[in-house]
Design a protein around this motif. Structure first.
Motif, PDB file in Angstrom:
ATOM      1  N   GLY A  86       0.800  -1.219   0.000  1.00  0.00           N
ATOM      2  CA  GLY A  86       0.000   0.000   0.000  1.00  0.00           C
ATOM      3  C   GLY A  86       0.831   1.266   0.000  1.00  0.00           C
ATOM      4  O   GLY A  86       0.378   2.313  -0.475  1.00  0.00           O
ATOM      5  N   ALA A  87       2.045   1.188   0.522  1.00  0.00           N
ATOM      6  CA  ALA A  87       2.923   2.359   0.565  1.00  0.00           C
ATOM      7  C   ALA A  87       3.719   2.543  -0.721  1.00  0.00           C
ATOM      8  O   ALA A  87       4.343   3.592  -0.922  1.00  0.00           O
ATOM      9  CB  ALA A  87       3.871   2.254   1.751  1.00  0.00           C
ATOM     10  N   ASP A  88       3.707   1.544  -1.597  1.00  0.00           N
ATOM     11  CA  ASP A  88       4.454   1.633  -2.850  1.00  0.00           C
ATOM     12  C   ASP A  88       3.828   2.656  -3.788  1.00  0.00           C
ATOM     13  O   ASP A  88       2.618   2.908  -3.750  1.00  0.00           O
ATOM     14  CB  ASP A  88       4.478   0.278  -3.563  1.00  0.00           C
ATOM     15  CG  ASP A  88       5.338  -0.752  -2.858  1.00  0.00           C
ATOM     16  OD1 ASP A  88       6.179  -0.365  -2.019  1.00  0.00           O
ATOM     17  OD2 ASP A  88       5.153  -1.956  -3.146  1.00  0.00           O
ATOM     18  N   TYR A  89       4.647   3.224  -4.664  1.00  0.00           N
ATOM     19  CA  TYR A  89       4.108   4.044  -5.740  1.00  0.00           C
ATOM     20  C   TYR A  89       3.166   3.190  -6.595  1.00  0.00           C
ATOM     21  O   TYR A  89       3.385   1.991  -6.769  1.00  0.00           O
ATOM     22  CB  TYR A  89       5.224   4.564  -6.644  1.00  0.00           C
ATOM     23  CG  TYR A  89       6.159   5.550  -6.003  1.00  0.00           C
ATOM     24  CD1 TYR A  89       5.732   6.820  -5.633  1.00  0.00           C
ATOM     25  CD2 TYR A  89       7.495   5.230  -5.782  1.00  0.00           C
ATOM     26  CE1 TYR A  89       6.597   7.741  -5.053  1.00  0.00           C
ATOM     27  CE2 TYR A  89       8.378   6.129  -5.210  1.00  0.00           C
ATOM     28  CZ  TYR A  89       7.927   7.382  -4.846  1.00  0.00           C
ATOM     29  OH  TYR A  89       8.787   8.275  -4.278  1.00  0.00           O
ATOM     30  N   HIS A  90       2.154   3.840  -7.142  1.00  0.00           N
ATOM     31  CA  HIS A  90       1.273   3.130  -8.068  1.00  0.00           C
ATOM     32  C   HIS A  90       2.105   2.646  -9.257  1.00  0.00           C
ATOM     33  O   HIS A  90       2.963   3.378  -9.766  1.00  0.00           O
ATOM     34  CB  HIS A  90       0.147   4.054  -8.546  1.00  0.00           C
ATOM     35  CG  HIS A  90      -0.915   3.350  -9.304  1.00  0.00           C
ATOM     36  ND1 HIS A  90      -0.770   2.972 -10.625  1.00  0.00           N
ATOM     37  CD2 HIS A  90      -2.146   2.922  -8.925  1.00  0.00           C
ATOM     38  CE1 HIS A  90      -1.869   2.363 -11.030  1.00  0.00           C
ATOM     39  NE2 HIS A  90      -2.725   2.317 -10.020  1.00  0.00           N
ATOM     40  N   PRO A  91       1.879   1.415  -9.718  1.00  0.00           N
ATOM     41  CA  PRO A  91       2.718   0.880 -10.791  1.00  0.00           C
ATOM     42  C   PRO A  91       2.625   1.650 -12.111  1.00  0.00           C
ATOM     43  O   PRO A  91       3.537   1.547 -12.942  1.00  0.00           O
ATOM     44  CB  PRO A  91       2.207  -0.562 -10.957  1.00  0.00           C
ATOM     45  CG  PRO A  91       0.872  -0.597 -10.308  1.00  0.00           C
ATOM     46  CD  PRO A  91       0.926   0.411  -9.207  1.00  0.00           C
TER      47      PRO A  91
END
Length: 200
Positions: A86-91
């Motif tokens: 959830g904390a990752d950048y959107h792909p």
């Protein structure tokens, strides 16, 4: 060049299907990538922020306590926990043009990119104010999520720090229409210029 681009919190938890997903979040990621393909060279810095909350505790009251409902003003559901998907950048957001990454909210509430610290590289641990001053940045363009919260806070702080600020109205998405419209009016009143990303 004396212009920077702020990309605010284009993360999985703030896009559709996330813990605090907003409608239009995925489109912001996609359109930002297209914008960067044609415009990244016009910036001396492209700075992307992420909420990066501690997995322990309530992050200074930012997360609603167990058994309590969030009020969606000061307390929120658990989101953007450090090291989680959830904390990752959107792909859909191409990170190759990003020159600096900022993490904010590490154990405490944080909305503005100015509340965070640079993560990695020669500027590791620096504040955004330090970075802008060291690079002579006088103009800042802003895009990202959410219009009525972290975009708003980042824009108002940038204006307060003496920068000429543009908000790309086609590269933002908000939680609700009413609060987003109010935030845009507030940003404009503070001195930010509201334009489309094709303004140049």
């Amino acid at each position: 060049m004396t212009r920077a681009l702020f990309i605010i919190d284009v993360q999985n938890d703030f896009t559709e299907g996330g813990a605090l997903g907003v409608d239009g979040g995925t489109a912001v990621a996609t359109h930002l990538t297209s914008y960067l393909e044609r415009a990244a060279d016009s910036y001396s810095l492209v700075i992307a922020s992420r909420d990066w909350h501690s997995p322990d505790g309530d992050n200074g009251g930012h997360f609603a306590r167990i058994g309590e409902e969030p009020d969606f003003l000061d307390t929120w559901p658990v989101h953007c926990v450090a090291g989680t998907p959830g904390a990752d950048y959107h792909p859909a957001l191409d990170q190759s043009h990003i020159t600096l990454h900022v993490k904010k909210g590490q154990g405490e509430p944080a909305y503005s990119i100015f509340d965070g610290l640079v993560d990695g590289g020669a500027s590791d641990g620096a504040t955004i104010t330090d970075v802008l001053e060291s690079h002579g940045v006088t103009e800042v363009d802003v895009a990202g999520i959410a219009t009525d919260y972290c975009v708003r806070a980042s824009v108002l702080d940038a204006v307060e720090h003496g920068r000429h600020v543009r908000v790309f109205t086609d590269l933002i998405a908000g939680v609700a229409r009413e609060t987003s419209d109010a935030a845009l009016a507030e940003m404009g009143h503070a001195g930010a210029v509201l334009v489309g990303s094709d303004a140049d």
